[in-house]
Design a protein around this motif. Structure first.
Motif, PDB file in Angstrom:
ATOM      1  N   ALA A 129      36.097 -80.616 -10.693  1.00  0.00           N
ATOM      2  CA  ALA A 129      36.026 -81.689 -11.688  1.00  0.00           C
ATOM      3  C   ALA A 129      37.276 -82.552 -11.574  1.00  0.00           C
ATOM      4  O   ALA A 129      38.392 -82.041 -11.542  1.00  0.00           O
ATOM      5  CB  ALA A 129      35.904 -81.112 -13.102  1.00  0.00           C
ATOM      6  N   ALA A 130      37.087 -83.853 -11.489  1.00  0.00           N
ATOM      7  CA  ALA A 130      38.212 -84.778 -11.388  1.00  0.00           C
ATOM      8  C   ALA A 130      37.778 -86.139 -11.904  1.00  0.00           C
ATOM      9  O   ALA A 130      36.612 -86.527 -11.759  1.00  0.00           O
ATOM     10  CB  ALA A 130      38.703 -84.893  -9.948  1.00  0.00           C
ATOM     11  N   ARG A 131      38.704 -86.855 -12.499  1.00  0.00           N
ATOM     12  CA  ARG A 131      38.419 -88.220 -12.938  1.00  0.00           C
ATOM     13  C   ARG A 131      38.307 -89.150 -11.736  1.00  0.00           C
ATOM     14  O   ARG A 131      37.517 -90.095 -11.726  1.00  0.00           O
ATOM     15  CB  ARG A 131      39.529 -88.707 -13.884  1.00  0.00           C
ATOM     16  N   GLN A 132      39.084 -88.875 -10.708  1.00  0.00           N
ATOM     17  CA  GLN A 132      39.019 -89.638  -9.460  1.00  0.00           C
ATOM     18  C   GLN A 132      39.213 -88.674  -8.304  1.00  0.00           C
ATOM     19  O   GLN A 132      40.119 -87.848  -8.316  1.00  0.00           O
ATOM     20  CB  GLN A 132      40.085 -90.735  -9.424  1.00  0.00           C
TER      21      GLN A 132
END
Length: 213
Positions: A119-122
């Motif tokens: 999971a990562a925002r970018q």
């Protein structure tokens, strides 16, 4: 650190009961409470309650019930390592206070698990060569932009479904097919400067009305 956080009143009450250790050395203890993200209340094997901070070298964040190794230096107490952990607790790898963590290897870096979540925002992936293989691939995106020099797709069957489809070919489009079938619900229109239809045997037009010119 992992595990449930205690309430403010519990933290304040526990803090009054957990004075910093005054002796020096390495001792073992058991994590009893999690005070903050990097501090835990630990009961030593001697029965003393101390407030210990997770050392930067302790990458496995302590959880309640962990057996830990403590380092006491003057009034400071640090959790140097997690010695034992009950199987029901998940393992969290963290570096206290670090805003950036880098993992590097001289030759090969491997991650292996029956299931993996990322999971990562970018997310940015950079590779000279990339290969992925499996049985099922599912992608869900709002917008996809692809920029490639050459692209080849090989498939037993290929299905495309869309409300609107636009293809812009600036030079030449070539279609080679054993049989071409087109089913148009309403109107089929072709506009070109020159149109050629060539058949080796027959050209047939079948309609209630055929208009030429």
């Amino acid at each position: 650190m992992t595990g449930p956080m205690t309430s403010r009143s519990t933290v304040q009450h526990a803090a009054t009961k957990l004075p910093p250790a005054a002796s020096n050395g390495l001792i073992r203890g058991t994590v009893k409470t999690l005070m903050t993200a990097t501090e835990a209340g630990v009961e030593t094997d001697a029965g003393e309650s101390v407030l210990a901070r997770q050392a930067a070298s302790c990458l496995l964040a302590p959880a309640i019930g962990d057996r830990v190794l403590l380092c006491m230096i003057g009034s400071e107490t640090y959790v140097l390592a997690v010695l034992e952990r009950e199987s029901q607790h998940a393992a969290e790898i963290s570096v206290p206070g670090a805003r950036k963590v880098t993992i590097s290897a001289g030759e090969t870096l491997e991650l292996s698990a029956p299931s993996m979540n990322l999971a990562a925002r970018q997310l940015t992936l950079l590779a000279r060569n990339m290969a992925h293989a499996g049985q099922i691939l599912t992608s869900n995106f709002k917008t996809i932009v692809e920029t490639v020099i050459d692209k080849t797709i090989g498939a037993r069957s290929l299905t495309t479904k869309a409300d609107v489809r636009t293809a812009v070919i600036t030079e030449v489009e070539t279609l080679n097919a054993g049989t071409l079938v087109q089913n148009i619900d309403t109107v089929a229109t072709q506009n070109s400067e020159i149109a050629l239809v060539t058949a080796q045997r027959d050209v047939r037009l079948d309609a209630e009305r055929v208009s030429v010119g």
